[in-house]
Structures are given as structure tokens and as C-alpha cells.
Scaffold this motif. Structure first.
Motif, mmCIF file in Angstrom:
data_model
loop_
_atom_site.group_PDB
_atom_site.id
_atom_site.type_symbol
_atom_site.label_atom_id
_atom_site.label_comp_id
_atom_site.label_asym_id
_atom_site.label_seq_id
_atom_site.Cartn_x
_atom_site.Cartn_y
_atom_site.Cartn_z
ATOM 1 N N CYS A 41 -15.613 22.044 -32.746
ATOM 2 C CA CYS A 41 -14.341 21.629 -32.128
ATOM 3 C C CYS A 41 -14.075 20.146 -32.352
ATOM 4 N N GLY A 42 -15.117 19.324 -32.320
ATOM 5 C CA GLY A 42 -14.932 17.899 -32.605
ATOM 6 C C GLY A 42 -14.443 17.668 -34.022
ATOM 7 N N ARG A 52 -4.986 21.291 -30.455
ATOM 8 C CA ARG A 52 -4.765 21.754 -29.080
ATOM 9 C C ARG A 52 -5.699 22.903 -28.726
ATOM 10 N N LEU A 53 -5.876 23.814 -29.656
ATOM 11 C CA LEU A 53 -6.767 24.945 -29.421
ATOM 12 C C LEU A 53 -8.231 24.494 -29.375
ATOM 13 N N ALA A 54 -8.598 23.519 -30.195
ATOM 14 C CA ALA A 54 -9.983 23.045 -30.253
ATOM 15 C C ALA A 54 -10.364 22.223 -29.026
ATOM 16 N N THR A 55 -9.397 21.647 -28.340
ATOM 17 C CA THR A 55 -9.736 20.836 -27.171
ATOM 18 C C THR A 55 -10.045 21.681 -25.941
#
Length: 107
Positions: A41-42, A52-55
Motif C-alpha cells: 500500500c505504501g 485512495r483505495l491503498a490508504t
């Protein structure tokens, strides 16, 4: 001649020892899962792919880390959430596993 490599022993303050010490079940699995989510995700956020989805997993991860460390700093220890019912069988109670730190923070 065969050479062997010895790896240094890990202490409880690094790796999965932190998860074990915090009372998290299956520390090996959740430690690996935590690391994978942080790296993937980072990287997605840095590259700009689906930021937005990865946060979302990162926010959940950081909230969990803050709650665990806050409860640890209050001196809370994990307790069993299993209670005995009237029939003598074990049942999981709806009570939280971690006790509240309200009393520790108010004094």
C-alpha cells in the motif's frame, strides 16, 4: 568443506515478538500481513496508483497500532474473552479483550 551460516536470534522487541508481546493472536501471520500491507500500500501511494483505495488498509493498520500502543502505555494487559455460561460450557462474551484505559488516563 561445507560452510554453515548461523542467523542471529531475534529478540522479543523485534519482528513477531512485538506482536506476541502485545497479545495479538497468531503473531507470525499478522506480522507478515502487516508488513505486506505496509509495503504494497505504501508503494501504491508513492507511485500514485489507487492512492485512495491503498490508504484504507494503512489507516486501519495505523489505528490498530495506536490503540495497541496506547493500551500498553496505560498498563493494560490482555484478558480472556471466554466466559462460562450457566450450563458450564464456554461461550465468547461480547466484552472487549482489552480493558478500558479511562481510569488510568483520568488520574
Amino acid at each position: 568443506m561445507v560452510r554453515t551460516v548461523e542467523f542471529p536470534r531475534r529478540s522479543r522487541s523485534t519482528g513477531t515478538g512485538r506482536f506476541d508481546r502485545a497479545g495479538i493472536p497468531a503473531p507470525g501471520f499478522f506480522g507478515l500481513l502487516d508488513g505486506v500491507f505496509e509495503i504494497i500500500c505504501g508503494t501504491l501511494v508513492l507511485v500514485g496508483l489507487l492512492p485512495r483505495l491503498a490508504t484504507v488498509p494503512m489507516i486501519v493498520n495505523m489505528l490498530g497500532a495506536m490503540l495497541i500502543t496506547k493500551l500498553r502505555s496505560c498498563g493494560a494487559t490482555p484478558r480472556s474473552s471466554t466466559a462460562r455460561s450457566a450450563g458450564g460450557t464456554s461461550s465468547t462474551s461480547p466484552a472487549p479483550i482489552w480493558p478500558s484505559c479511562a481510569a488510568a488516563s483520568s488520574s
